[in-house]
Design a protein around this motif. Structure first.
Motif, PDB file in Angstrom:
ATOM      1  N   ARG A  52       0.849  -1.191   0.000  1.00 39.76           N
ATOM      2  CA  ARG A  52       0.000   0.000   0.000  1.00 39.76           C
ATOM      3  C   ARG A  52       0.883   1.239   0.000  1.00 39.76           C
ATOM      4  NH1 ARG A  52      -2.469  -2.973   4.197  1.00 39.76           N
ATOM      5  NH2 ARG A  52      -1.625  -1.499   5.720  1.00 39.76           N
ATOM      6  N   HIS A  53       0.537   2.206  -0.811  1.00 43.24           N
ATOM      7  CA  HIS A  53       1.347   3.420  -0.854  1.00 43.24           C
ATOM      8  C   HIS A  53       0.471   4.657  -0.911  1.00 43.24           C
ATOM      9  CE1 HIS A  53       0.526   3.422  -5.219  1.00 43.24           C
ATOM     10  NE2 HIS A  53       0.806   4.713  -5.147  1.00 43.24           N
ATOM     11  N   TYR A  54       1.046   5.752  -0.459  1.00 40.75           N
ATOM     12  CA  TYR A  54       0.398   7.055  -0.558  1.00 40.75           C
ATOM     13  C   TYR A  54       1.475   8.061  -0.937  1.00 40.75           C
ATOM     14  CZ  TYR A  54      -1.910  11.403   0.766  1.00 40.75           C
ATOM     15  OH  TYR A  54      -2.433  12.675   0.744  1.00 40.75           O
ATOM     16  N   GLY A  55       1.237   8.839  -1.971  1.00 41.51           N
ATOM     17  CA  GLY A  55       2.234   9.807  -2.401  1.00 41.51           C
ATOM     18  C   GLY A  55       3.369   9.151  -3.173  1.00 41.51           C
ATOM     19  N   PRO A  56       4.463   9.879  -3.385  1.00 39.82           N
ATOM     20  CA  PRO A  56       5.549   9.403  -4.248  1.00 39.82           C
ATOM     21  C   PRO A  56       6.510   8.438  -3.555  1.00 39.82           C
ATOM     22  CG  PRO A  56       6.066  11.589  -3.438  1.00 39.82           C
ATOM     23  CD  PRO A  56       4.689  11.265  -2.915  1.00 39.82           C
ATOM     24  N   LEU A  57       5.983   7.283  -3.163  1.00 37.33           N
ATOM     25  CA  LEU A  57       6.800   6.247  -2.530  1.00 37.33           C
ATOM     26  C   LEU A  57       6.143   4.913  -2.835  1.00 37.33           C
ATOM     27  CD1 LEU A  57       9.273   5.864  -0.645  1.00 37.33           C
ATOM     28  CD2 LEU A  57       7.712   5.999   1.290  1.00 37.33           C
ATOM     29  N   ARG A  58       6.868   4.026  -3.531  1.00 37.18           N
ATOM     30  CA  ARG A  58       6.232   2.770  -3.948  1.00 37.18           C
ATOM     31  C   ARG A  58       7.271   1.730  -4.353  1.00 37.18           C
ATOM     32  NH1 ARG A  58       2.514   4.907  -8.518  1.00 37.18           N
ATOM     33  NH2 ARG A  58       2.366   6.575  -6.987  1.00 37.18           N
ATOM     34  N   VAL A  59       6.782   0.548  -4.718  1.00 34.26           N
ATOM     35  CA  VAL A  59       7.619  -0.491  -5.318  1.00 34.26           C
ATOM     36  C   VAL A  59       6.927  -0.935  -6.600  1.00 34.26           C
ATOM     37  CG1 VAL A  59       8.525  -1.266  -3.100  1.00 34.26           C
ATOM     38  CG2 VAL A  59       6.505  -2.371  -4.051  1.00 34.26           C
ATOM     39  N   GLN A  60       7.705  -1.552  -7.506  1.00 35.66           N
ATOM     40  CA  GLN A  60       7.134  -2.021  -8.765  1.00 35.66           C
ATOM     41  C   GLN A  60       6.850  -3.517  -8.736  1.00 35.66           C
ATOM     42  OE1 GLN A  60      10.029  -0.512 -11.600  1.00 35.66           O
ATOM     43  NE2 GLN A  60       8.639   1.135 -12.172  1.00 35.66           N
ATOM     44  N   ARG A  61       7.831  -4.310  -8.350  1.00 37.04           N
ATOM     45  CA  ARG A  61       7.661  -5.765  -8.357  1.00 37.04           C
ATOM     46  C   ARG A  61       8.750  -6.395  -7.501  1.00 37.04           C
ATOM     47  NH1 ARG A  61      10.446  -8.504 -13.545  1.00 37.04           N
ATOM     48  NH2 ARG A  61      10.638 -10.073 -11.913  1.00 37.04           N
ATOM     49  N   ALA A  62       8.578  -7.689  -7.234  1.00 41.47           N
ATOM     50  CA  ALA A  62       9.584  -8.448  -6.499  1.00 41.47           C
ATOM     51  C   ALA A  62      10.544  -9.115  -7.480  1.00 41.47           C
ATOM     52  CB  ALA A  62       8.908  -9.496  -5.625  1.00 41.47           C
ATOM     53  N   PHE A  63      11.798  -9.243  -7.073  1.00 43.88           N
ATOM     54  CA  PHE A  63      12.816  -9.916  -7.887  1.00 43.88           C
ATOM     55  C   PHE A  63      13.342 -11.124  -7.111  1.00 43.88           C
ATOM     56  CE2 PHE A  63      12.756  -5.511  -9.264  1.00 43.88           C
ATOM     57  CZ  PHE A  63      12.808  -5.611 -10.645  1.00 43.88           C
ATOM     58  N   TYR A  64      13.736 -12.151  -7.881  1.00 41.29           N
ATOM     59  CA  TYR A  64      14.251 -13.377  -7.267  1.00 41.29           C
ATOM     60  C   TYR A  64      15.582 -13.779  -7.905  1.00 41.29           C
ATOM     61  CZ  TYR A  64       9.630 -13.719  -5.167  1.00 41.29           C
ATOM     62  OH  TYR A  64       8.470 -13.449  -4.453  1.00 41.29           O
ATOM     63  N   PRO A  65      16.632 -12.968  -7.722  1.00 45.66           N
ATOM     64  CA  PRO A  65      17.931 -13.297  -8.327  1.00 45.66           C
ATOM     65  C   PRO A  65      18.597 -14.515  -7.700  1.00 45.66           C
ATOM     66  CG  PRO A  65      18.141 -11.416  -6.870  1.00 45.66           C
ATOM     67  CD  PRO A  65      16.680 -11.697  -6.984  1.00 45.66           C
ATOM     68  N   GLU A  66      18.082 -14.965  -6.542  1.00 43.28           N
ATOM     69  CA  GLU A  66      18.649 -16.130  -5.868  1.00 43.28           C
ATOM     70  C   GLU A  66      17.791 -17.372  -6.083  1.00 43.28           C
ATOM     71  OE1 GLU A  66      20.091 -15.191  -1.843  1.00 43.28           O
ATOM     72  OE2 GLU A  66      19.489 -13.110  -2.223  1.00 43.28           O
ATOM     73  N   GLY A  67      16.895 -17.308  -7.069  1.00 41.07           N
ATOM     74  CA  GLY A  67      15.992 -18.422  -7.338  1.00 41.07           C
ATOM     75  C   GLY A  67      14.644 -18.185  -6.692  1.00 41.07           C
ATOM     76  N   ARG A  68      13.615 -18.846  -7.212  1.00 41.77           N
ATOM     77  CA  ARG A  68      12.253 -18.607  -6.720  1.00 41.77           C
ATOM     78  C   ARG A  68      12.087 -18.955  -5.249  1.00 41.77           C
ATOM     79  NH1 ARG A  68       7.863 -17.677  -9.285  1.00 41.77           N
ATOM     80  NH2 ARG A  68       6.637 -19.100  -7.987  1.00 41.77           N
ATOM     81  N   ASN A  69      12.907 -19.863  -4.760  1.00 41.59           N
ATOM     82  CA  ASN A  69      12.805 -20.241  -3.359  1.00 41.59           C
ATOM     83  C   ASN A  69      13.808 -19.507  -2.489  1.00 41.59           C
ATOM     84  OD1 ASN A  69      12.394 -23.328  -4.897  1.00 41.59           O
ATOM     85  ND2 ASN A  69      10.713 -22.315  -3.821  1.00 41.59           N
ATOM     86  N   GLY A  70      14.485 -18.529  -3.099  1.00 40.29           N
ATOM     87  CA  GLY A  70      15.460 -17.745  -2.348  1.00 40.29           C
ATOM     88  C   GLY A  70      14.872 -16.447  -1.829  1.00 40.29           C
ATOM     89  N   CYS A  71      15.752 -15.557  -1.470  1.00 38.66           N
ATOM     90  CA  CYS A  71      15.356 -14.276  -0.897  1.00 38.66           C
ATOM     91  C   CYS A  71      14.584 -13.426  -1.907  1.00 38.66           C
ATOM     92  CB  CYS A  71      16.615 -13.531  -0.438  1.00 38.66           C
ATOM     93  SG  CYS A  71      16.319 -11.897   0.212  1.00 38.66           S
ATOM     94  N   CYS A  72      13.548 -12.759  -1.428  1.00 37.95           N
ATOM     95  CA  CYS A  72      12.741 -11.856  -2.246  1.00 37.95           C
ATOM     96  C   CYS A  72      13.351 -10.454  -2.179  1.00 37.95           C
ATOM     97  CB  CYS A  72      11.315 -11.848  -1.709  1.00 37.95           C
ATOM     98  SG  CYS A  72      10.231 -10.616  -2.436  1.00 37.95           S
ATOM     99  N   HIS A  73      13.832  -9.940  -3.329  1.00 34.49           N
ATOM    100  CA  HIS A  73      14.473  -8.622  -3.380  1.00 34.49           C
ATOM    101  C   HIS A  73      13.446  -7.563  -3.783  1.00 34.49           C
ATOM    102  CE1 HIS A  73      18.964  -9.867  -3.738  1.00 34.49           C
ATOM    103  NE2 HIS A  73      18.271 -10.860  -3.189  1.00 34.49           N
ATOM    104  N   ILE A  74      13.449  -6.439  -3.053  1.00 33.91           N
ATOM    105  CA  ILE A  74      12.515  -5.347  -3.306  1.00 33.91           C
ATOM    106  C   ILE A  74      13.292  -4.032  -3.390  1.00 33.91           C
ATOM    107  CG2 ILE A  74      10.580  -4.015  -2.368  1.00 33.91           C
ATOM    108  CD1 ILE A  74       9.691  -6.719  -3.284  1.00 33.91           C
ATOM    109  N   TYR A  75      12.937  -3.204  -4.384  1.00 35.97           N
ATOM    110  CA  TYR A  75      13.554  -1.892  -4.535  1.00 35.97           C
ATOM    111  C   TYR A  75      12.536  -0.820  -4.138  1.00 35.97           C
ATOM    112  CZ  TYR A  75      16.603  -4.708  -7.549  1.00 35.97           C
ATOM    113  OH  TYR A  75      17.431  -5.688  -8.049  1.00 35.97           O
ATOM    114  N   LEU A  76      12.891  -0.002  -3.165  1.00 37.01           N
ATOM    115  CA  LEU A  76      12.024   1.081  -2.721  1.00 37.01           C
ATOM    116  C   LEU A  76      12.245   2.298  -3.614  1.00 37.01           C
ATOM    117  CD1 LEU A  76      12.581   0.804   1.147  1.00 37.01           C
ATOM    118  CD2 LEU A  76      10.919  -0.395  -0.277  1.00 37.01           C
TER     119      LEU A  76
END
Length: 302
Positions: A52-76
């Motif tokens: 959930r976001h309000y104003g100019p602060l958000r994320v686009q999608r999750a990334f899985y560079p360590e594999g689907r069962n690895g860590c979920c990477h998020i860019y703010l």
């Protein structure tokens, strides 16, 4: 000692504050993220289940560079790229049981010079990590322009078996442009608790007019501060020994362990030196903390 305060909100629409230019200027942005582990075959996958976001602060999608069962990477993402007078950023992150999430930013955050009314900005971050969950909080550095006024607060609430690895880096002034940080004030707060028990409480005021700023007994004129923390290590003594053995000796950093929290500090003049130090430390800490080698977020390489 000078402290900062933020005027309370009135029932008026926040947009009215954003378009004002007096002492009541206020422009808010907030981001609330939640992560949960979902069963998948013989293992689980961490997914972002709240955004959930309000104003100019958000994320686009999750990334899985360590594999689907690895860590979920998020860019703010914060499109303005920095905080000006009256800006108020609020970030809340919750990581549920067994989930593993890494949050970072695509670029440095900038703290701009205060306006003629001296209105402060605020940035509050609240991180909550459940049992057997892992959170890595790894934003890129924050750059404070001369005259910036504001308050940063980081609150971390951990369950008993939660694990957390994070850092905060701040550079003062713009040395490449010969624009040092000679005015303004930045108040920083850190609060880390486990099962409600306080483990690390800290407050510091960065005030270039205070004797502590230049005194050898205090900041000593340093323009770059960095703090890395790790909670959940099974063998902290061996970890500290490895950090001291593998990272090149440098009088600008030190590491301690108290009340279950490993703290590595940098105090110097080089932003790149601080960044390299924390990345080296993470390469050592991550395998010891969660049994997985360090993976560099792709956004850092762009």
């Amino acid at each position: 000692m000078t402290t900062l305060s933020t005027p309370p909100l009135s029932p008026k629409d926040t947009l009215d504050y954003g378009h004002r230019f007096d002492a009541n200027r206020r422009w808010e942005a907030s981001l609330t993220l939640g992560f949960a582990a979902y069963p998948e075959r013989d293992t689980s996958i961490t997914r972002m289940n709240v955004a959930r976001h309000y104003g100019p602060l958000r994320v686009q999608r999750a990334f899985y560079p360590e594999g689907r069962n690895g860590c979920c990477h998020i860019y703010l993402l914060h499109p303005p790229g920095g905080l000006a007078s009256g800006d108020s950023l609020n970030i809340a992150v919750s990581v549920d049981k067994n989930a593993h999430t890494l949050l970072t930013t695509p670029a440095a955050n900038k703290l701009y010079r205060a306006d003629s009314n001296g209105v402060a900005w605020t940035q509050h971050t609240h991180l909550k990590v459940a049992e057997d969950a892992v959170l890595e909080w790894l934003p890129q550095e924050t750059l404070a322009f001369d005259g910036s006024r504001g308050q940063q607060m980081v609150i971390i609430d951990l369950a008993e078996t939660a694990k957390c690895l994070g850092w905060e880096i701040i550079g003062l002034g713009r040395p490449a442009s010969d624009l040092p940080y000679v005015s303004g004030i930045i108040e920083q707060h850190f609060q880390l608790t486990q099962n409600g028990r306080p483990l690390w409480l800290e407050r510091q005021v960065i005030d270039p007019t205070h004797p502590r700023f230049a005194g050898k007994w205090g900041q000593g004129g340093a323009t770059v501060h960095a703090t890395l923390w790790a909670v959940g290590l099974s063998d902290p003594e061996a970890t500290i020994s490895e950090l001291r053995d593998k990272i090149a000796p440098n009088h600008n950093w030190a590491v301690t362990y108290r009340r279950g929290v490993l703290l590595l500090r940098y105090l110097g003049m080089e932003r790149n030196e601080a960044w390299d130090l924390l990345q080296q430390a993470r390469e050592i800490l991550r395998p010891r903390l969660i049994g997985v080698k360090s993976v560099t977020p792709r956004i850092w390489l762009t």
